[in-house]
Design a protein around this motif. Sequence first.
Motif, PDB file in Angstrom:
ATOM      1  N   LEU A  67      76.088  98.078  52.581  1.00  0.00           N
ATOM      2  CA  LEU A  67      75.940  96.940  51.666  1.00  0.00           C
ATOM      3  C   LEU A  67      76.679  97.220  50.347  1.00  0.00           C
ATOM      4  O   LEU A  67      77.428  96.377  49.851  1.00  0.00           O
ATOM      5  CB  LEU A  67      74.445  96.691  51.374  1.00  0.00           C
ATOM      6  CG  LEU A  67      74.152  95.589  50.365  1.00  0.00           C
ATOM      7  CD1 LEU A  67      74.357  94.221  51.003  1.00  0.00           C
ATOM      8  CD2 LEU A  67      72.714  95.693  49.835  1.00  0.00           C
ATOM      9  N   GLY A  68      76.479  98.426  49.833  1.00  0.00           N
ATOM     10  CA  GLY A  68      77.078  98.772  48.541  1.00  0.00           C
ATOM     11  C   GLY A  68      78.560  99.045  48.609  1.00  0.00           C
ATOM     12  O   GLY A  68      79.307  98.676  47.702  1.00  0.00           O
TER      13      GLY A  68
ATOM     14  N   PHE B  33      80.209  95.780  52.165  1.00  0.00           N
ATOM     15  CA  PHE B  33      79.935  94.346  52.007  1.00  0.00           C
ATOM     16  C   PHE B  33      80.265  93.852  50.592  1.00  0.00           C
ATOM     17  O   PHE B  33      81.022  92.886  50.421  1.00  0.00           O
ATOM     18  CB  PHE B  33      78.466  94.054  52.352  1.00  0.00           C
ATOM     19  CG  PHE B  33      78.071  92.635  52.091  1.00  0.00           C
ATOM     20  CD1 PHE B  33      78.460  91.621  52.956  1.00  0.00           C
ATOM     21  CD2 PHE B  33      77.329  92.285  50.969  1.00  0.00           C
ATOM     22  CE1 PHE B  33      78.108  90.295  52.709  1.00  0.00           C
ATOM     23  CE2 PHE B  33      76.977  90.983  50.718  1.00  0.00           C
ATOM     24  CZ  PHE B  33      77.371  89.980  51.585  1.00  0.00           C
ATOM     25  N   LYS B  34      79.717  94.513  49.584  1.00  0.00           N
ATOM     26  CA  LYS B  34      79.890  94.032  48.206  1.00  0.00           C
ATOM     27  C   LYS B  34      81.354  93.978  47.775  1.00  0.00           C
ATOM     28  O   LYS B  34      81.811  92.947  47.272  1.00  0.00           O
ATOM     29  CB  LYS B  34      79.090  94.899  47.235  1.00  0.00           C
ATOM     30  CG  LYS B  34      77.722  94.330  46.947  1.00  0.00           C
ATOM     31  CD  LYS B  34      77.107  95.081  45.793  1.00  0.00           C
ATOM     32  CE  LYS B  34      75.681  94.609  45.566  1.00  0.00           C
ATOM     33  NZ  LYS B  34      74.991  95.482  44.621  1.00  0.00           N
ATOM     34  N   PRO B  35      82.130  95.071  47.964  1.00  0.00           N
ATOM     35  CA  PRO B  35      83.547  94.994  47.559  1.00  0.00           C
ATOM     36  C   PRO B  35      84.286  93.864  48.278  1.00  0.00           C
ATOM     37  O   PRO B  35      85.083  93.153  47.660  1.00  0.00           O
ATOM     38  CB  PRO B  35      84.106  96.363  47.978  1.00  0.00           C
ATOM     39  CG  PRO B  35      82.939  97.255  48.065  1.00  0.00           C
ATOM     40  CD  PRO B  35      81.777  96.415  48.445  1.00  0.00           C
TER      41      PRO B  35
ATOM     42  N   GLN C  53      82.941  91.093  49.620  1.00  0.00           N
ATOM     43  CA  GLN C  53      82.410  89.805  49.149  1.00  0.00           C
ATOM     44  C   GLN C  53      83.008  89.449  47.781  1.00  0.00           C
ATOM     45  O   GLN C  53      83.382  88.296  47.545  1.00  0.00           O
ATOM     46  CB  GLN C  53      80.882  89.915  49.051  1.00  0.00           C
ATOM     47  CG  GLN C  53      80.185  88.590  48.790  1.00  0.00           C
ATOM     48  CD  GLN C  53      78.759  88.816  48.300  1.00  0.00           C
ATOM     49  OE1 GLN C  53      78.477  89.814  47.643  1.00  0.00           O
ATOM     50  NE2 GLN C  53      77.880  87.880  48.617  1.00  0.00           N
ATOM     51  N   ILE C  54      83.129  90.449  46.929  1.00  0.00           N
ATOM     52  CA  ILE C  54      83.676  90.188  45.589  1.00  0.00           C
ATOM     53  C   ILE C  54      85.158  89.820  45.680  1.00  0.00           C
ATOM     54  O   ILE C  54      85.612  88.867  45.042  1.00  0.00           O
ATOM     55  CB  ILE C  54      83.441  91.415  44.671  1.00  0.00           C
ATOM     56  CG1 ILE C  54      81.949  91.495  44.328  1.00  0.00           C
ATOM     57  CG2 ILE C  54      84.279  91.334  43.400  1.00  0.00           C
ATOM     58  CD1 ILE C  54      81.509  92.788  43.702  1.00  0.00           C
TER      59      ILE C  54
ATOM     60  N   ARG D 118      85.626  86.239  46.880  1.00  0.00           N
ATOM     61  CA  ARG D 118      84.676  85.288  46.306  1.00  0.00           C
ATOM     62  C   ARG D 118      85.227  83.878  46.110  1.00  0.00           C
ATOM     63  O   ARG D 118      84.473  82.919  46.068  1.00  0.00           O
ATOM     64  CB  ARG D 118      84.096  85.805  44.994  1.00  0.00           C
ATOM     65  CG  ARG D 118      85.071  85.987  43.842  1.00  0.00           C
ATOM     66  CD  ARG D 118      84.316  86.687  42.714  1.00  0.00           C
ATOM     67  NE  ARG D 118      85.121  86.914  41.523  1.00  0.00           N
ATOM     68  CZ  ARG D 118      85.985  87.902  41.378  1.00  0.00           C
ATOM     69  NH1 ARG D 118      86.200  88.735  42.378  1.00  0.00           N
ATOM     70  NH2 ARG D 118      86.652  88.059  40.248  1.00  0.00           N
ATOM     71  N   SER D 119      86.545  83.779  46.008  1.00  0.00           N
ATOM     72  CA  SER D 119      87.113  82.428  45.819  1.00  0.00           C
ATOM     73  C   SER D 119      86.869  81.566  47.071  1.00  0.00           C
ATOM     74  O   SER D 119      86.896  80.340  46.991  1.00  0.00           O
ATOM     75  CB  SER D 119      88.603  82.519  45.505  1.00  0.00           C
ATOM     76  OG  SER D 119      89.241  83.214  46.551  1.00  0.00           O
TER      77      SER D 119
ATOM     78  N   ARG E 191      84.119  81.474  48.581  1.00  0.00           N
ATOM     79  CA  ARG E 191      82.662  81.198  48.567  1.00  0.00           C
ATOM     80  C   ARG E 191      81.977  81.618  49.865  1.00  0.00           C
ATOM     81  O   ARG E 191      82.137  82.748  50.274  1.00  0.00           O
ATOM     82  CB  ARG E 191      82.416  79.730  48.236  1.00  0.00           C
ATOM     83  CG  ARG E 191      82.809  79.424  46.793  1.00  0.00           C
ATOM     84  CD  ARG E 191      82.153  78.193  46.264  1.00  0.00           C
ATOM     85  NE  ARG E 191      82.185  78.264  44.819  1.00  0.00           N
ATOM     86  CZ  ARG E 191      81.104  78.334  44.046  1.00  0.00           C
ATOM     87  NH1 ARG E 191      79.920  78.365  44.592  1.00  0.00           N
ATOM     88  NH2 ARG E 191      81.231  78.376  42.746  1.00  0.00           N
TER      89      ARG E 191
ATOM     90  N   THR F 259      81.884  85.185  52.077  1.00  0.00           N
ATOM     91  CA  THR F 259      80.684  85.975  52.357  1.00  0.00           C
ATOM     92  C   THR F 259      80.527  86.169  53.865  1.00  0.00           C
ATOM     93  O   THR F 259      80.166  87.254  54.329  1.00  0.00           O
ATOM     94  CB  THR F 259      79.434  85.286  51.767  1.00  0.00           C
ATOM     95  OG1 THR F 259      79.635  85.159  50.354  1.00  0.00           O
ATOM     96  CG2 THR F 259      78.171  86.084  52.023  1.00  0.00           C
TER      97      THR F 259
ATOM     98  N   ILE G  67      80.275  89.625  55.823  1.00  0.00           N
ATOM     99  CA  ILE G  67      79.153  89.960  56.723  1.00  0.00           C
ATOM    100  C   ILE G  67      79.703  90.430  58.075  1.00  0.00           C
ATOM    101  O   ILE G  67      79.283  91.450  58.617  1.00  0.00           O
ATOM    102  CB  ILE G  67      78.222  88.735  56.943  1.00  0.00           C
ATOM    103  CG1 ILE G  67      77.474  88.400  55.664  1.00  0.00           C
ATOM    104  CG2 ILE G  67      77.221  89.009  58.076  1.00  0.00           C
ATOM    105  CD1 ILE G  67      76.635  87.118  55.747  1.00  0.00           C
TER     106      ILE G  67
END
Lengths: 77, 499
Positions: B310-311, B314-316, B318-319, B322-323, B325, B329, B333
């Motif tokens: 997740l850290g 996923f997070k990198p 997802q960020i 992000r455009s 949306r 995501t 996932i």
Amino acid sequence: MISDRLKEVILKELELKEYDLKDETVASEVPGWDSLNHINIILAIEKAYGIKFKGLEILKAKNIGDLQKLIDSKNPL
Amino acid sequence: MPQAIDFQKLLTLLTYDKHDPLLFGSSLFLFFFMFVLIVQRLFSNQKALRIYSLLFFSLFFYYKAAGIYLLLLVFSSGFNFYFGKLIYTRKTAFQKKIIFIIALLVNLGLLGYFKYTNFFLQILSDLKLGTIEPLQIFLPIGISFFTFKALSYVIEIYLEMIEPVKSFRDFSLFIFFFPNVLMGPIDRASAFLPQIEEDNPITKEDVGRAIFLISCGLIKKYAIADYISLNFNERVLDYPLRFTGVENLIAVYGAALQGYCDFSGYTDMALGVGLLLGYKLMDNFNRPFKAISVADYWRRWHLSLSTWLLGYVFKPLQISLRSLRKIGTAIAIFVTFFAVGLWHGPNWTFIFFGVLHSFYLIFGMFTQSIRKTITDKLKITGTKFHHFIKWFFTFHLLVLTAILFHSPSLQYAINMVQQIFTYFHPEVFPQFVQAYTTVFILIVFGYLVHFLPASVEEKAQNLVIKMPIVFQALLLMVVIWIVVQFKSAAMMPFIYFKF
């Protein structure tokens, strides 16, 4: 110190009426701020302040205080 | 007449044998661990000697499991220690990034070579892109666990969460530490390294908690997981077409419980052994089958891996996406759970296991508001009934993934599902209970204990903590006696060893 403006943006995105956001508050403590919602909050902040974060900058932010500092560094006014 | 010590036999016992690693719960491990505890006690006032002896014991423990590939563990420690420092001391963000990418490539490259080379060669061959004979590659046990543990150190330095540790000795203990080197938990440098520095004494509470955890772990692994696996699950999973749907369904519930008891049993023992050595390892489970959504499940199952991914994956992702949306995501996932599947091993069943979880989560994300509208209209939002429905669906979605996880191949998994839906025969159930009474009781018992309120476990743990040491020892002996009654002739390897 978390600005009223940042508080407003975050609480509006999370549909929360009131929550005491402090410098040391971390995302997981705030109701509704989960890993899926995280990105909506980041996008809302970017839109409200008219700024763009770098991916690494967001990853380095450990709490809301760090996020405030990051915003201040991009938008000194 | 006293018997002379057979040194040849002793030497054999202490030498690497790929079929005989030092399993928690084996008698050799018991002697090994007793010896470790005595040495730790002897050096109780000499921190350096305690750490050096623990390093030595940890290396021996890993040598017993992987032989000469012990050198890989030593390399991982040296390389990541050096690269952690290198990232920290570079002046520019660009330099830091380059060093960080090299560290990632080397760590993941080694993991990929040892674990996935033959899998990719097989894919090339299946796609008729060339036929390359599989290579003779030894899979060093625990490589996925210690690689991710070491990677967390360089990632945390790169993200400025920690500073590099000064002592190579301390860093090596973090990498080699025998309770978690083979099967996790994948501890974080930021949580483990300060414990070496602080060197807190072992309290009475730590000992009591350790006894409780080791007892729970032994029962979960040897009395539940191994017993139901050997005596029922494996038979059905290996030959699903020989059994009716009702037996297949029970085997699936059993397999889900077995997977949990096997892995969380190991983790409990690892946590207990760690506590007796003065180190608190990361919690890995929080009653996963109580989850009321698949996302909730991943906040309860294999936490040290799920939070890692997740850290750091996923997070990198997802960020950076992000455009896009929700689409971004969804991609994050999918990639993360593809990695979850692949991490478990070079097998399509694991990959489909991960992909199926990603579909669940993506579907859940896109239907969140529709589902809310429906339950609002039915006026059941937030009610106990709503909670039950969510739990029931989640549990069965998870059970479906357990079929993939435990089946030898995709075809076996399909056969099981087919048997359940087309050849159910509920009338066989009483015969099953009669023929497999102990298995049935253990499955029911396992789930019942799992669904007890957390406060019951807390009370039981406090009871053990407050017991005089004599009673704690007695409790452990009783547990060992129970386990011996259940234990089959041969010990089953832990499922997660192969990862």
